[in-house]
Structure formats: structure tokens, C-alpha cells
Design an enzyme around this catalytic site. Structure first.
Site: not given
Ligand code: FMN
Length: 354
Positions: A118, A120, A145, A181, A246
Site C-alpha cells: 500500500r 500509495g 507509468n 491502483c 494488484t
Molecule cells: C511494491 C509494489 C509497488 C507497486 N507500485 C506500482 C505502481 O506505482 N504503479 C503501478 O501501476 N503498479 C504498481 N505495482 C503493481 C505491479 O506493477 C504489478 O502490476 C503487480 O505487482 C502484479 O505483478 P507481480 O505479480 O509480478 O508483482 C506495484 C507492485 C508492488 C509489489
């Protein structure tokens, strides 16, 4: 056992965000000079002509990218390229600097090979990212992004997206509008058709150079909602869909770790099936390119997304659990899977299951 697998228990003693910052520190140092990047590349990079993909007017050396959130401020792109990733999506970039939510805000669910975050939209803001991109780009394609400030209402959000887009153009190879998000304050419905119409319309009015603009959606979207979004995206000349962000909803996930109770977005292995389903639904509605993300942690899981319709895949959580060899191992495995199934390239396998 890889070196990373041996070191991981020690890294996991650190709070998750601190471990992330430490790994970024290592990548910053390792990616800073040509000789150190070359040394990393010799170990980690895996090239094969079958992995190359032409998309958005650029060539991706392989389809395995780093998802948004890992390199929010475009600090370690060179290091990530040297680890063999095919591209990196920086951000989410907000118009101004923002500290994000209170810590702790990143949690490991080790038993589930998952994370809950989270964060943010913490980040240095568009000026800092634009300066870094202007100072030097890595050898791989870069996506940006684009997000809004946390406090933004609907009108301000649209202006925020426009400002970030205008500030970062023309540096990235593609842009992604993040309307999914789950851990920024919900001041309005970001996925409503009216809002999306206005966001896409505003960005395209600014888009004289015809930069590729994609939209990132969440894993909880219904087939009907996806159909509607695709229609709006196509009518505004949007260039692709990133699926998925997520999951905020824990319904249907069978999680073991105690951290499953933390609020925020769930990522990693438990998300794989759900996000692949969304990739398939999107790809069955449109010929627009899809970037598949969610639980990609092996050649097999990357291949499932590709066969479901993804032209490229991205990962974040698997980097935490698998370590620096993750891109190499996925790419190597993909070449074997393509060969096994008689495909001469990734491009040929895209959407094979549709
Ligand atoms: C710590 C963390 C921060 C993230 N920050 C962003 C973000 O700033 N913008 C975004 O579009 N997705 C963000 N995501 C989501 C990832 O880009 C991705 O869509 C999501 O984690 C699923 O992929 P994964 O299962 O390979 O982690 C974040 C994910 C994590 C774990």
C-alpha cells in the site's frame, strides 16, 4: 541452489521496503559504469532471436520486463537492463513529489510467494524522472507509468495525467495511464466510462507526436467492464492494455501467511491465474497489444500469459523471490517452450490459446 536463494533468508530479515531499497542500491552501483554493466550482462543476459518483438515502433530484445513500482523514479534502468530484462516500466510518476502512505506499507507473504503493498504513489515526481530520462536511456525500451497526486479529485486527476505526460514526452517508448491502483485514496471512480473518456481524450489532444499510450487495468474487472473499456480505448486511439495491477479484493485467494490481513494490493503467485484470465478476456475483445502482468515467475507462467494474448509480460514480485536470475531463466525457458510447440518466435505464440 542459486546464490540468491542462499542469501534470501538474510535479506528477508530486513523489513521488505528496506530490502527493496538495498537491492536498488546494489543495482544503482552495478549499473553505473559500462564495465560493471558488461560484467552483469555476461552472467545474466540471455539473447535469442526468437525472443525479439517489434512493438510501439521499437524493438524489445525479449518479452520479459520490469513492472511499474520497482523503479518508480527511473534510478536503476541500466542495472535492470544488465540483468537481462527486455524493458522497464518506470513509475508510477506523479506530477510532483509525494511521500506515499505511512510505513510499514510493503509486506511479504513468503508462504504464498506474494506481496501486499500500500505504497500509495511515493515518488520524486515528474521533473526528477524527466531529468533522469533526459540524462541517459538504457539499451532497452522504457515505458512510463503515469499517475495522479493522492489528493486529486476527478478534475485535478485529469490535469495531473496531462502534466506528467507532457513533462515526460518524448523520452519513454510508451506511456501507461494507471487507473487501477488499489491503494490510493478513492476520491472518485477511476474506471468509470465517463472518466476514462475524458482521460484518454485529454491525453490524445496533447499527443502531437503520436506517442503510444496504454491503459493499466485491475484484476477484478468484469468481462462486461473490460468490453466497455476496450471500446473506449479503441475509439480514442489508445495503443494497448496492461493487465493487471494488484488485487485489492482477497475473495477467492487461499492465502496462508499472517500478512494476508494487511490492507493493500496483492501481487505474486496467487494473482497469476486471475490476471491471465483478464489478459485472455482483453485479447478476445481486441487486437490491441496486451502487456500481461501478475504472478509471472517462470517460463511456464510467462508462456501462459503469451498464449492467452500477451505480446509482452512484466513482473515485480518474482524478482523478490527468485532474485537477479529471474529474467534469464524465464527467457531461456521460453525458448525451449517455443521450440517444443513448434513456434519460431514469441510473436508467433501470442494468443495461441484464444
Ligand atoms: C511494491 C509494489 C509497488 C507497486 N507500485 C506500482 C505502481 O506505482 N504503479 C503501478 O501501476 N503498479 C504498481 N505495482 C503493481 C505491479 O506493477 C504489478 O502490476 C503487480 O505487482 C502484479 O505483478 P507481480 O505479480 O509480478 O508483482 C506495484 C507492485 C508492488 C509489489
Amino acid at each position: 541452489m542459486t546464490l540468491y536463494a542462499r542469501l534470501r533468508p538474510y535479506a528477508f530479515r530486513l523489513p521488505a521496503e528496506m530490502a527493496h531499497e538495498a537491492s536498488k542500491g546494489l543495482l544503482r552501483v552495478a549499473g553505473a559504469t559500462r564495465p560493471s554493466r558488461a560484467a552483469l550482462e555476461r552472467v545474466y543476459r540471455y539473447d535469442h532471436p526468437a525472443l525479439e518483438i517489434d512493438l510501439f515502433d521499437t524493438t524489445f530484445p525479449n518479452p520479459v520486463g520490469v513492472a511499474a513500482g520497482f523503479d518508480k523514479d527511473a534510478e536503476v534502468m541500466g542495472g535492470l537492463a544488465a540483468l537481462g530484462f527486455g524493458f522497464v516500466e518506470v513509475g508510477t510518476v506523479t506530477p510532483g513529489p509525494q511521500s506515499g502512505n505511512r510505513k510499514p506499507r510493503l509486506f511479504r507473504l513468503a508462504e504464498d510467494r506474494a506481496l501486499v503493498n500500500r505504497m500509495g504513489f511515493n515518488g520524486a515526481g515528474a521533473d526528477a524522472v524527466a531529468e533522469r530520462l533526459a540524462a541517459g536511456r538504457p539499451e532497452i525500451p522504457v515505458g512510463a507509468n503515469v499517475g495522479r497526486m493522492n489528493a486529486a479529485g476527478e478534475e485535478e486527476a485529469i490535469e495531473d495525467y496531462r502534466r506528467v505526460f507532457a513533462r515526460l514526452s518524448p523520452y519513454p517508448d510508451y506511456f501507461v495511464v494507471n487507473v487501477s491502483c488499489p491503494n490510493t485514496p478513492e476520491t472518485f471512480d477511476e474506471s468509470s466510462p465517463e472518466h476514462l473518456e475524458r482521460v484518454f481524450g485529454t491525453l490524445q489532444a496533447e499527443n502531437d507526436a503520436d506517442e503510444p499510450i496504454l491503459v493499466k487495468i485491475g484484476p477484478d474487472a468484469t468481462a462486461e467492464g473490460i468490453g466497455e473499456l476496450v471500446e473506449i480505448a479503441e475509439s480514442h486511439g489508445i495503443d494497448g492494455i496492461v493487465a493487471t495491477n494488484t488485487a485489492s479484493d482477497r475473495e477467492g485467494f487461499d492465502l496462508e501467511s499472517t500478512n494476508r490481513k494487511e490492507w493493500g494490493g496483492l501481487s505474486g503467485a496467487p494473482l497469476e491465474e486471475r490476471s491471465t484470465r483478464v489478459v485472455r478476456t482483453v485479447a478476445s475483445h481486441t487486437d490491441l497489444p496486451v502487456i500481461g502482468v501478475g504472478g509471472v515467475d517462470s517460463a511456464e507462467s510467462a508462456y501462459r500469459k503469451i498464449r492467452a494474448g500477451a505480446s509482452l509480460v512484466e513482473l515485480y514480485t518474482a524478482f523478490v523471490y527468485e532474485g537477479p536470475t529471474v529474467a534469464r531463466e524465464i527467457n531461456r525457458g521460453l525458448v525451449s517452450l517455443l521450440h517444443r510447440d513448434g513456434f519460431s518466435s514469441v510473436e508467433e505464440a501470442v494468443g495461441a490459446d484464444l
